[in-house]
Scaffold this active site. Structure first.
Site, PDB file in Angstrom:
ATOM      1  N   ASP A  27      -1.317  -2.083   7.769  1.00  0.00           N
ATOM      2  CA  ASP A  27      -1.925  -0.815   7.405  1.00  0.00           C
ATOM      3  C   ASP A  27      -3.318  -1.118   6.863  1.00  0.00           C
ATOM      4  O   ASP A  27      -3.635  -2.262   6.514  1.00  0.00           O
ATOM      5  CB  ASP A  27      -1.081  -0.074   6.369  1.00  0.00           C
ATOM      6  CG  ASP A  27      -1.583   1.351   6.123  1.00  0.00           C
ATOM      7  OD1 ASP A  27      -1.851   2.055   7.112  1.00  0.00           O
ATOM      8  OD2 ASP A  27      -1.730   1.745   4.958  1.00  0.00           O
ATOM      9  N   GLU A  29      -6.747   0.596   4.389  1.00  0.00           N
ATOM     10  CA  GLU A  29      -7.366   1.638   3.574  1.00  0.00           C
ATOM     11  C   GLU A  29      -8.860   1.585   3.865  1.00  0.00           C
ATOM     12  O   GLU A  29      -9.438   0.501   3.975  1.00  0.00           O
ATOM     13  CB  GLU A  29      -7.107   1.406   2.076  1.00  0.00           C
ATOM     14  CG  GLU A  29      -5.643   1.269   1.684  1.00  0.00           C
ATOM     15  CD  GLU A  29      -4.836   2.532   1.913  1.00  0.00           C
ATOM     16  OE1 GLU A  29      -5.450   3.611   2.126  1.00  0.00           O
ATOM     17  OE2 GLU A  29      -3.590   2.452   1.880  1.00  0.00           O
ATOM     18  N   ASP A  84      -6.417   3.523  11.870  1.00  0.00           N
ATOM     19  CA  ASP A  84      -6.409   2.082  11.620  1.00  0.00           C
ATOM     20  C   ASP A  84      -7.017   1.331  12.803  1.00  0.00           C
ATOM     21  O   ASP A  84      -7.793   0.391  12.623  1.00  0.00           O
ATOM     22  CB  ASP A  84      -4.978   1.595  11.383  1.00  0.00           C
ATOM     23  CG  ASP A  84      -4.298   2.310  10.233  1.00  0.00           C
ATOM     24  OD1 ASP A  84      -4.785   2.211   9.103  1.00  0.00           O
ATOM     25  OD2 ASP A  84      -3.278   2.985  10.480  1.00  0.00           O
ATOM     26  N   TYR A 150       0.976   0.292  -4.810  1.00  0.00           N
ATOM     27  CA  TYR A 150       1.010   1.531  -4.039  1.00  0.00           C
ATOM     28  C   TYR A 150       0.583   1.269  -2.595  1.00  0.00           C
ATOM     29  O   TYR A 150       1.205   1.774  -1.651  1.00  0.00           O
ATOM     30  CB  TYR A 150       0.083   2.563  -4.692  1.00  0.00           C
ATOM     31  CG  TYR A 150      -0.161   3.799  -3.866  1.00  0.00           C
ATOM     32  CD1 TYR A 150       0.702   4.887  -3.931  1.00  0.00           C
ATOM     33  CD2 TYR A 150      -1.259   3.888  -3.006  1.00  0.00           C
ATOM     34  CE1 TYR A 150       0.480   6.027  -3.174  1.00  0.00           C
ATOM     35  CE2 TYR A 150      -1.485   5.016  -2.243  1.00  0.00           C
ATOM     36  CZ  TYR A 150      -0.614   6.084  -2.324  1.00  0.00           C
ATOM     37  OH  TYR A 150      -0.839   7.202  -1.564  1.00  0.00           O
ATOM     38  N   ASP A 154       2.861   1.021   1.820  1.00  0.00           N
ATOM     39  CA  ASP A 154       2.569   1.495   3.184  1.00  0.00           C
ATOM     40  C   ASP A 154       3.012   0.514   4.260  1.00  0.00           C
ATOM     41  O   ASP A 154       3.030   0.865   5.441  1.00  0.00           O
ATOM     42  CB  ASP A 154       1.075   1.793   3.329  1.00  0.00           C
ATOM     43  CG  ASP A 154       0.669   3.065   2.600  1.00  0.00           C
ATOM     44  OD1 ASP A 154       1.553   3.868   2.266  1.00  0.00           O
ATOM     45  OD2 ASP A 154      -0.537   3.259   2.358  1.00  0.00           O
TER      46      ASP A 154
END
Length: 359
Positions: A27, A29, A84, A150, A154
């Site tokens: 994943d 960010e 992504d 956190y 994911d």
């Protein structure tokens, strides 16, 4: 090896440890509010008992990561992979293949249209994910332990979800459908924007008059190229309302452009470029898309028959109709601008014959 990787040596060791053939959860960010190109801020990886966050803002040489994600023998598991893939293609120059997108897989398993990651985890594992850091600015440093934990949520459940969904797809005979759809996402052209197709991003373009299409197309292309060059969001270059107004009511000359009401003060320096785009539109003979032409009675009747046939098939398969074929594609069939035999892959095998009977 678990945790936060912000040094080249750590990335090299991580890539060595998690390379291989077992599925790799992935994943990202990123931040794109202030730029045209998404800024990669964090990469989360999970493999067996290992889970780590790689900091691409601290590590400039990401070749070990690119090589890891390019390993053709290791499935990369992502959820709703589109954004992504875009940011990885832009930053690393690669696309993580082979790909297993758990959102695509879940939809093909009859779990609803575009199910979110948190909803999928709750459905499969009865776990409710924490949403406390959903609005985190991932470009800020340092990141707290809570933020990193956190972020790792994911990827924490992705490989287990992969195993469950792959087994269900195999049982349903739909694993090859998922593989085809994931492979389609790995076409580099999909993530290389064509400025002359940028008009499709304008909200409400269907409501503009058909005569405005060449101007819409050329102005949107100009905005796209300028946004790319400045690395700024499209709306910062020119908002949709201004673009639509110029396409619908073009100025006769640069004097009218500069002294009319359409051009915001911040765009006066680009007046020559805007007029050049409008001049190009006068020579652009690309026909407007069919959506601008009202459907005739016979076409509308065909569309109704096609829609009913599609809905019946979708119910039998327990799949959303829009997953099988888009409304726009269905309209092109009804207008005679496409043929059911042109539908590719597993969708063609399912749709070609029942849709052809309605034409």
């Amino acid at each position: 090896m678990n945790g936060y990787i912000d040094h080249p040596d750590g990335l090299h060791d991580l890539a060595t440890a998690i390379g291989g053939s077992a599925p790799l959860a992935l994943d990202t960010e990123f931040l794109r509010e202030r730029t045209y190109r998404p800024q990669l801020c964090l990469v989360q990886l999970a493999h067996g008992e290992l889970s780590s966050c790689v900091d691409p803002l601290a590590i400039h040489d990401l070749r070990p990561l690119a090589e890891l994600l390019s390993n053709p023998g290791q499935v990369k598991v992502l959820h709703a992979a589109g954004q992504d893939l875009e940011v990885l293609h832009q930053r690393l120059g690669i696309l993580p293949a082979p790909l297993f997108d758990t959102q695509i897989a879940a939809v093909l398993c009859g779990m609803g249209e575009q199910i979110g990651y948190a909803a999928l985890v709750e459905r499969l594992f009865s776990v409710q994910l924490d949403k406390a850091h959903s609005r985190t600015d991932w470009s800020q440093r340092p990141l707290s332990d809570e933020q990193l934990d956190y972020a790792l949520d994911d990827v924490r459940y992705l490989t287990e979800a992969h195993a469950i969904l792959a087994e269900r797809l195999e049982r349903l005979g739909r694993l090859t459908w998922m593989e085809q759809d994931c492979a389609a996402q790995l076409d580099p052209e999909r993530w290389t924007p064509d400025p002359l197709e940028a008009w499709r991003r304008l909200k409400g373009w269907q409501r503009l008059p058909a005569a405005a299409f060449p101007r819409l197309r050329q102005l949107a292309a100009w905005r796209e190229r300028r946004a790319q060059a400045l690395d700024r969001p499209r709306r910062w270059v020119m908002d949709d309302e201004t673009l639509a107004q110029l396409a619908t009511r073009p100025p006769a000359n640069i004097h009218a452009l500069l002294h009319g009401n359409a051009l915001p003060p911040g765009l006066r320096g680009a007046a020559d470029e805007i007029m050049a785009a409008l001049d190009a539109a006068a020579r652009d003979d690309t026909p407007p898309p069919p959506a601008w032409t009202p459907m005739r009675g016979e076409e509308r009747e065909r569309l109704d028959r096609l829609t009913r046939a599609l809905d019946t098939l979708a119910r039998e398969l327990d799949l959303p109709p829009g997953l099988l074929i888009t409304r726009g594609e269905l309209e092109r069939l009804a207008r005679g601008h496409a043929d059911p035999g042109q539908i590719q892959g597993w969708r063609g095998e399912l749709l070609a014959e029942p849709l052809a009977r309605q034409l």
